[in-house]
Write a protein that holds these residues in place. Structure first.
Motif, PDB file in Angstrom:
ATOM      1  N   TYR A 187      21.917  33.358 -33.687  1.00  0.00           N
ATOM      2  CA  TYR A 187      21.763  32.980 -35.094  1.00  0.00           C
ATOM      3  C   TYR A 187      21.235  31.842 -35.467  1.00  0.00           C
ATOM      4  N   PHE A 222      20.904  39.222 -42.268  1.00  0.00           N
ATOM      5  CA  PHE A 222      19.734  38.812 -41.177  1.00  0.00           C
ATOM      6  C   PHE A 222      19.266  40.093 -40.565  1.00  0.00           C
ATOM      7  N   VAL A 228      15.705  36.460 -42.816  1.00  0.00           N
ATOM      8  CA  VAL A 228      17.133  36.118 -43.068  1.00  0.00           C
ATOM      9  C   VAL A 228      16.862  36.134 -44.716  1.00  0.00           C
TER      10      VAL A 228
END
Length: 248
Positions: free
Chosen positions: A39, A65, A50
């Motif tokens: 992440y 994402f 994103v």
């Protein structure tokens, strides 16, 4: 709802608000070791993949994402059984090695608790598809987490996914139905899409359950039982997902 969807590359100032957005992920889902690395990597290395949605008041109400990767690379070709974890690892490796990606994989679409039930997940999926198309990709794949599967964790995923509604033949599961309506096609089951392994003490703190007996444990939010090895001091969750392919 008035909605503005931007990439984090376009709106980097939204990163903190994006992380603070209230969501419905169960605690144990936040402890996959791949996500611990991936992440932050996605935010730092591929912010153009994103996406963040803000409402008319400028409040972050949804996020998504995705990760580009080379599906056609040597030794790959088929969508992996280790779905979510594997595409993240492939995506990171491909970028490090300078390998040209040919496919984009969805990683997450989340909607704020306060904005549920307003069709935002469909709009975020459409925005993800558009973003991939604009960047030259002709396919988005998704290791889907069916949103009703947690209600029957002992049902095999293949059986669950095969269910359709008699009135229109669309999938029984609502999230899978969103993807099919958007043009997605079910490809296969990813039986080991995510793996979370830790001590029984950590599992107790995450879930409030005793984890004191060897065997399967049904955990709220889990799509399959967690395997508890209390006598050995650990428990393992292996999450099945469903691969869906979207041609663009």
């Amino acid at each position: 709802m008035d909605l503005k969807i931007s990439t984090l590359a376009e709106r980097p100032e939204l990163v903190d608000a994006m992380w603070r957005m209230p969501n419905l992920w169960p605690e144990f889902m936040l402890h996959d070791p791949v996500s611990d690395i991936a992440y932050d990597w996605m935010v730092g290395e591929i912010p153009e993949h994103v996406q963040v949605a803000v409402d008319g008041d400028g409040v972050v109400v949804a996020r998504s994402f995705s990760v580009p990767f080379a599906l056609a690379a040597e030794g790959r070709g088929a969508l992996p059984a280790k779905g979510w974890d594997q595409v993240l690892l492939w995506g990171m490796d491909d970028r490090r090695e300078g390998r040209k990606p040919d496919t984009t994989s969805a990683i997450e679409i989340s909607v704020s608790k306060a904005a549920l039930g307003r069709g935002l997940s469909s709009r975020m999926l459409a925005a993800m598809r558009d973003n991939a198309r604009e960047r030259g990709f002709d396919e988005v794949v998704a290791p889907l987490r069916p949103n009703g599967k947690h209600l029957e964790p002992r049902t095999p995923m293949a059986e669950y996914v095969s269910r359709t509604r008699p009135e229109d033949g669309l999938p029984h599961d609502a999230w899978l139905r969103v993807h099919v309506r958007a043009g997605g096609v079910v490809d296969s089951v990813a039986p080991a899409s995510m793996t979370v392994t830790d001590s029984v003490e950590r599992w107790r703190s995450w879930t409030g359950l005793p984890f004191d007996t060897d065997g399967p444990v049904e955990v709220p939010g889990a799509l399959a039982p967690v395997r508890c090895e209390a006598s050995q001091g650990y428990a393992v969750y292996v999450e099945p997902n469903v691969w869906v392919r979207h041609r663009l």
